[in-house]
Design a protein around this motif. Structure first.
Motif, PDB file in Angstrom:
ATOM      1  N   GLN A  13       0.868  -1.151   0.060  1.00 42.87           N
ATOM      2  CA  GLN A  13       0.107  -0.092   0.102  1.00 42.87           C
ATOM      3  C   GLN A  13       0.778   1.190  -0.012  1.00 42.87           C
ATOM      4  O   GLN A  13       0.662   2.099  -0.722  1.00 42.87           O
ATOM      5  CB  GLN A  13      -0.801   0.146   1.254  1.00 42.87           C
ATOM      6  N   ARG A  14       1.735   1.305   0.934  1.00 39.41           N
ATOM      7  CA  ARG A  14       3.044   2.413   0.838  1.00 39.41           C
ATOM      8  C   ARG A  14       3.680   2.590  -0.458  1.00 39.41           C
ATOM      9  O   ARG A  14       3.600   3.671  -1.190  1.00 39.41           O
ATOM     10  CB  ARG A  14       3.751   2.273   2.061  1.00 39.41           C
ATOM     11  N   PHE A  20       2.114   6.770  -6.836  1.00 40.42           N
ATOM     12  CA  PHE A  20       0.879   7.784  -7.416  1.00 40.42           C
ATOM     13  C   PHE A  20       0.421   8.913  -6.618  1.00 40.42           C
ATOM     14  O   PHE A  20      -0.440   9.399  -6.515  1.00 40.42           O
ATOM     15  CB  PHE A  20      -0.296   6.935  -7.665  1.00 40.42           C
ATOM     16  N   SER A  21       1.660   9.466  -5.820  1.00 42.11           N
ATOM     17  CA  SER A  21       1.422  10.362  -4.786  1.00 42.11           C
ATOM     18  C   SER A  21       0.904  11.641  -5.271  1.00 42.11           C
ATOM     19  O   SER A  21      -0.048  12.145  -4.555  1.00 42.11           O
ATOM     20  CB  SER A  21       2.628  10.846  -4.010  1.00 42.11           C
ATOM     21  N   ASN A  29      -8.253   6.860  -6.710  1.00 40.71           N
ATOM     22  CA  ASN A  29      -8.178   6.371  -5.141  1.00 40.71           C
ATOM     23  C   ASN A  29      -7.463   5.100  -5.130  1.00 40.71           C
ATOM     24  O   ASN A  29      -7.610   4.367  -6.322  1.00 40.71           O
ATOM     25  CB  ASN A  29      -9.463   6.178  -4.469  1.00 40.71           C
ATOM     26  N   ILE A  30      -6.571   4.755  -4.402  1.00 40.83           N
ATOM     27  CA  ILE A  30      -5.883   3.307  -4.273  1.00 40.83           C
ATOM     28  C   ILE A  30      -6.108   2.614  -2.965  1.00 40.83           C
ATOM     29  O   ILE A  30      -5.797   3.345  -1.904  1.00 40.83           O
ATOM     30  CB  ILE A  30      -4.496   3.554  -4.486  1.00 40.83           C
ATOM     31  N   PHE A  31      -6.482   1.790  -2.880  1.00 41.49           N
ATOM     32  CA  PHE A  31      -6.660   0.994  -1.604  1.00 41.49           C
ATOM     33  C   PHE A  31      -6.046  -0.484  -2.000  1.00 41.49           C
ATOM     34  O   PHE A  31      -6.707  -1.447  -2.692  1.00 41.49           O
ATOM     35  CB  PHE A  31      -7.918   0.612  -1.511  1.00 41.49           C
ATOM     36  N   ILE A  37     -10.179   5.270 -10.710  1.00 38.52           N
ATOM     37  CA  ILE A  37     -10.109   6.407 -11.417  1.00 38.52           C
ATOM     38  C   ILE A  37     -11.402   7.013 -11.871  1.00 38.52           C
ATOM     39  O   ILE A  37     -11.958   6.396 -12.315  1.00 38.52           O
ATOM     40  CB  ILE A  37      -9.218   6.096 -12.707  1.00 38.52           C
ATOM     41  N   TYR A  38     -11.414   8.333 -11.476  1.00 37.17           N
ATOM     42  CA  TYR A  38     -12.721   8.975 -11.922  1.00 37.17           C
ATOM     43  C   TYR A  38     -12.491  10.349 -12.481  1.00 37.17           C
ATOM     44  O   TYR A  38     -11.295  11.036 -12.302  1.00 37.17           O
ATOM     45  CB  TYR A  38     -13.528   9.079 -10.491  1.00 37.17           C
ATOM     46  N   GLY A  39     -13.544  10.764 -13.132  1.00 34.93           N
ATOM     47  CA  GLY A  39     -13.548  12.331 -13.812  1.00 34.93           C
ATOM     48  C   GLY A  39     -14.766  12.751 -13.611  1.00 34.93           C
ATOM     49  O   GLY A  39     -15.882  11.924 -13.735  1.00 34.93           O
TER      50      GLY A  39
END
Length: 64
Positions: A13-14, A20-21, A29-31, A37-39
């Motif tokens: 996760q880190r 992608f910071s 969003n990453i989990f 991915i959104y727009g």
């Protein structure tokens, strides 16, 4: 990741967060191993998708 590695999920996760910071909370969003991915429009979504995929190619991240 080796099976004997303690906290492998947190380490992964880190790693994803560091890769992608600059995109997190704005475009993606990453989990753990899930990317969202959104727009606002379909075109903006495609633009962010291309950015994320290019980043994956740059760092040799293999997606399944």
């Amino acid at each position: 990741m080796p099976f004997s590695l303690c906290n492998a999920l947190a380490t992964f996760q880190r790693c994803m967060l560091s890769i992608f910071s600059n995109l997190i909370e704005h475009d993606i969003n990453i989990f753990i191993d899930n990317f969202s991915i959104y727009g606002i429009t379909f075109d903006s979504y495609l633009k962010y998708l291309i950015i994320v995929l290019k980043r994956c190619v740059e760092i040799n991240l293999v997606l399944n």
